[in-house]
Every structure is written in C-alpha cells, then in structure tokens.
Scaffold this motif. Structure first.
Motif, short mmCIF file in Angstrom:
data_model
loop_
_atom_site.label_atom_id
_atom_site.label_comp_id
_atom_site.label_asym_id
_atom_site.label_seq_id
_atom_site.Cartn_x
_atom_site.Cartn_y
_atom_site.Cartn_z
N UNK A 1 5.54 3.36 0.98
CA UNK A 1 6.59 4.62 0.64
C UNK A 1 6.81 5.86 2.39
N UNK A 2 6.40 4.74 3.29
CA UNK A 2 6.67 5.59 4.39
C UNK A 2 8.05 4.55 4.61
N UNK A 3 8.38 5.79 5.25
CA UNK A 3 10.20 5.41 6.13
C UNK A 3 9.34 4.24 7.74
N UNK A 4 11.17 3.34 7.73
CA UNK A 4 11.13 1.92 8.72
C UNK A 4 10.15 2.29 9.87
N UNK B 1 0.69 -1.31 -0.34
CA UNK B 1 -0.37 -0.02 0.30
C UNK B 1 0.79 1.24 0.01
N UNK B 2 0.52 2.39 -1.06
CA UNK B 2 1.36 3.23 -1.16
C UNK B 2 1.49 3.82 0.11
N UNK B 3 0.46 4.47 0.90
CA UNK B 3 0.27 5.27 1.93
C UNK B 3 1.18 6.90 1.68
N UNK B 4 0.60 7.07 0.83
CA UNK B 4 1.42 8.59 0.08
C UNK B 4 1.27 9.94 1.25
N UNK B 5 0.40 9.56 1.80
CA UNK B 5 -0.44 9.97 2.70
C UNK B 5 0.15 10.25 4.39
N UNK B 6 0.52 9.06 4.25
CA UNK B 6 1.04 8.80 5.50
C UNK B 6 0.44 7.90 6.15
N UNK B 7 -0.10 7.89 7.60
CA UNK B 7 -0.72 7.40 8.71
C UNK B 7 -1.78 7.32 8.26
N UNK B 8 -2.66 8.57 8.62
CA UNK B 8 -2.07 9.75 8.48
C UNK B 8 -1.39 10.29 9.22
N UNK B 9 0.07 10.75 9.39
CA UNK B 9 0.31 11.62 10.97
C UNK B 9 -0.26 12.35 12.32
N UNK B 10 -0.32 12.44 13.28
CA UNK B 10 -1.92 12.60 13.64
C UNK B 10 -2.68 12.80 13.63
N UNK B 11 -3.37 11.86 13.02
CA UNK B 11 -4.86 11.35 12.83
C UNK B 11 -5.06 10.66 14.20
#
Length: 425
Positions: free
Chosen positions: A374-377, A315-325
C-alpha cells in the motif's frame, strides 16, 4: 491457476500459469478441540519442570512476558486462561505483572493492549511495556558475545516466578521464534539487542531458518536468557486461522526444543530445485504491518530463488516503513543496498534496526526484489525496492519457455529448501 496470498487482514488473489507454478505451504495442522483444557493439562504436566501450580503459589511475585502487537499470538485467549490457572493456584492479582515484550519496537497503547489481552485483563492487572531505550529499567547479567552489557528488564529479573509466553514459528535469523527469544531480545535493552543482531552475526550462514544449535544469534539469546535464573515457558504453535495446534510448556530450553521439532515437521518443505521467480508474503497482518518486518518473507523466498532471479514480496505495510523509524532513517541515508553494506562494515558503526537493511541488501545481491504494497512508489524506491503494482503482470514480463515459478502464500511460515541441501537442525 488462482492463488490467494496472505495480505493485510485478508488475502490477495493472483492468477498464475498452471503449467509452471509450484505452491509451497506448511502442512496443515488442525486446531486443538479444547484449547483451554489442553493448556491446563500441559501446565500440570510440563516438560522437564514441576507443574506450574507448584511453582506459582500464594505470596510469589509472578511476571508474565507476552508478545506485542506485531505478532499474531492469541494473547486474548491464552493470557486470561493463564491468569485463571494462577488464581486457582493461589497467586494474588496484585503479585502479577504482565510485561509486553517489545524487543526494540514502539510501545503499545492502552487500546492496543486491550485488543491483545482483553479490556478486562488490562483493567484488573498491572500491564507494563518493556523499555528498550532505558538501561535503568534493566539489570546487567554479564555481557553478550561481543562484550556489550547483557541488560534484561527488571520486572522479569526480580520476579519469583518468570513465565515466558509466545508462539513458535520459523525465524529468518534466529532459527525459530519463541523460547529464549521471549527474554532476549523480547525484554532486553536496545544495546544488548544490537550486539546480538550485529553485522557479523546476521551475516553468518548459520543464522537462518530452522537452525538453533550452532547459530550464533540463537545461542547468544539462550545463554543470556538462562543467566537470569529459571523461567517457565508457555509456547504455542498456530495454524493460519490462529487456532492453537500445540502447547509446549516447562523448562525454557527443553520445552522450546519439543515445540521446534513439531513446527519443523510441518513448516519445512522440500523442493526439487531453484526457481526463476518466487512470490512471497509476510503471512499477512500483523507481520506485514510495516516494511521493517518484511525481510522475513523475502528471506524465505531467497532460499529457493536462482541467482539473478526475481522475488516479488506482497506485504500491505499499513504502518509504512514506518516513517521516521531507525530502519527508515538508515535506508534513506544511503543510495543503495551496497552502500548500506559498506556503511555497516565501517569499524564501530552501529545503528538501531540495522539488521533489516542488511538482510534486504544481502538478498538483493542474489535477486531482484519487487514490492507489492500500500506504499506509494517514492517510498518503495527510497527503500531501494522496485514497486510492483500488478504481480501477475510482473510475472508475465519474466516468462520464458523454461521459467519456473514458486509461490509462498504464507511467506516465512514455510521453510522451503532444495533437496540436495538437506535439513539443518
């Protein structure tokens, strides 16, 4: 063999061993030759309802609910055609409201609305984002099954004619998307959604792909949606190219039932047994735009993975988790999935979007879950998942003489099931 996985706006190619890999996909359905013509014909001959042109007439206030940016719905085609139909029926432009069914998601920007609905529609019509955090923007209709106020958006409630658009696909805990889900949780208050998606309902074995009747989540959605009065459904089904393959319009429940049976015939795929490794996706953009949505693909894989097996989620996750959600906050507040489940079991505990973490943790009780994204480890590990930089290498590390591999290139658009388990309705 080389397999193309739905990933972001494109595909991700993975090389896997021919002799032990099973690819599981929905049965392909061709797009309709004339989508606009088919829509108009269906609106004139709906399921268990008078034609829409007899319901939506001059002087009536009409609210059209549509899906938000996280869904691959072809709103840019369907909504302009629907507005054209209503105009021909005599409905005035100033009497129409387009209500964006965010559920608990973030508001969509004007640019996003223009991308979804077309710039012309946004310029000419009243377009409103649902406000899940604003109880005053909603009207109460009794309570949910757990006694929480059932609050539904005022724009929809106060309309003379309610039109609920959307698409039908398998859903990992509501059985199928579409139908009453466009109202609840689509335009329901956060507290109402949290009640429906509560820990006990999410943990119920009947809250799964392909099951509506007997599913406590879907039945609560249905009951609340019906309380506001009649709603006219306009749901479609799609293939992987976003072409419309079927249109189901009319009575909210009856038309949805017809659509779910159409989807069931193509999406449900029987397999002979469980697999050691299951590679899955979240069917690409927009469903894989963040990690919060990705439990859907994991859940599809969990249906056919053996205990102690491996699930690889792409899953690409271009918007992150999203952060802060809320999902990000909750999973970062605990050291692992078991601690999260323990927190959810505490009396009175409730947190927005908790169902995503709960489902992931329950899946991880059965199998290891690795994530290619695409998320960092560090972000992946903070989400209690294992980074997977190279899918083929991760599979090779698990190979034994009898290892069986399954691939779900379209992720949750497929409902795989083991033959002995039968099919739930």
């Amino acid at each position: 063999m080389q397999i193309s996985l739905a990933y972001g706006r494109g595909t991700l190619d993975v090389e896997l061993p021919d002799d032990r890999t099973t690819v599981i996909e929905p049965t392909h359905a061709p797009g309709l030759a004339d989508e606009r013509g088919a829509l108009f014909a269906t609106l004139d001959a709906p399921v268990e309802s008078p034609p829409l042109r007899q319901l939506a007439v001059a002087g009536k206030r009409v609210t059209i609910v549509h899906t938000d940016i996280t869904r691959p719905m072809p709103n840019d085609r369907l909504i302009p055609w629907l507005l054209e139909y209503l105009e021909k029926a005599g409905v005035r432009r100033e009497d129409i409201t387009l209500l964006n069914a965010l559920g608990t998601h973030r508001p969509n920007t004007r640019e996003e609305l223009e991308m979804m609905l077309t710039a012309e529609v946004v310029a000419r019509y009243r377009c409103v984002n649902h406000e899940p955090h604003n109880d005053d923007a909603c009207v109460a209709f009794g309570t949910t099954r757990t006694g929480v106020p059932a609050l539904i958006n005022r724009h929809l409630v106060e309309a003379d004619v309610r039109i609920i658009t959307g698409f039908i696909e398998p859903h990992f805990f509501a059985g199928f998307s579409g139908g009453p889900k466009g109202i609840m949780p689509g335009v329901a208050a956060l507290k109402t959604v949290q009640s429906n998606h509560g820990v006990h309902n999410i943990g119920d074995r009947r809250a799964t792909f392909g099951m509506t009747v007997g599913n406590p989540i879907w039945e609560d959605m249905r009951d609340i949606a019906l309380r506001i009065g009649p709603s006219f459904l306009v749901n479609v089904t799609l293939n992987r190219e976003r072409a419309i393959t079927g249109i189901f319009a009319g009575d909210l429940i009856a038309a949805h039932r017809a659509g779910t049976e159409f989807v069931r015939a193509s999406a449900m795929q029987k397999v002979p047994g469980l697999f050691d490794v299951v590679i899955t996706t979240n069917s690409g953009y927009p469903l894989d735009m963040n990690l919060y949505q990705s439990g859907k693909g994991m859940r599809a894989a969990e249906l056919i993975v053996r205990d102690g097996g491996l699930i690889i989620m792409a899953a690409e996750c271009r918007e992150g988790i999203p952060a802060g959600s809320p999902h990000d906050q909750l999973i970062r507040s605990v050291p692992n999935g078991e601690a999260l489940l323990a927190k959810l079991a505490e009396p009175g505990f409730s947190f927005a979007e908790q169902w995503a973490g709960q489902i992931q943790a329950l899946i991880q009780r059965r199998a290891e879950v690795q994530l290619h994204s695409s998320l960092d480890d560090d972000t992946v590990r903070a989400a209690h998942l294992i980074p997977c930089p190279h899918i083929a290498e991760a599979v090779r590390a698990r190979l034994r003489p009898d290892t069986r591999i399954a691939v779900l290139p379209q992720g949750p658009l497929t409902i795989p099931y083991v033959a002995r388990d039968g099919v739930h309705a």
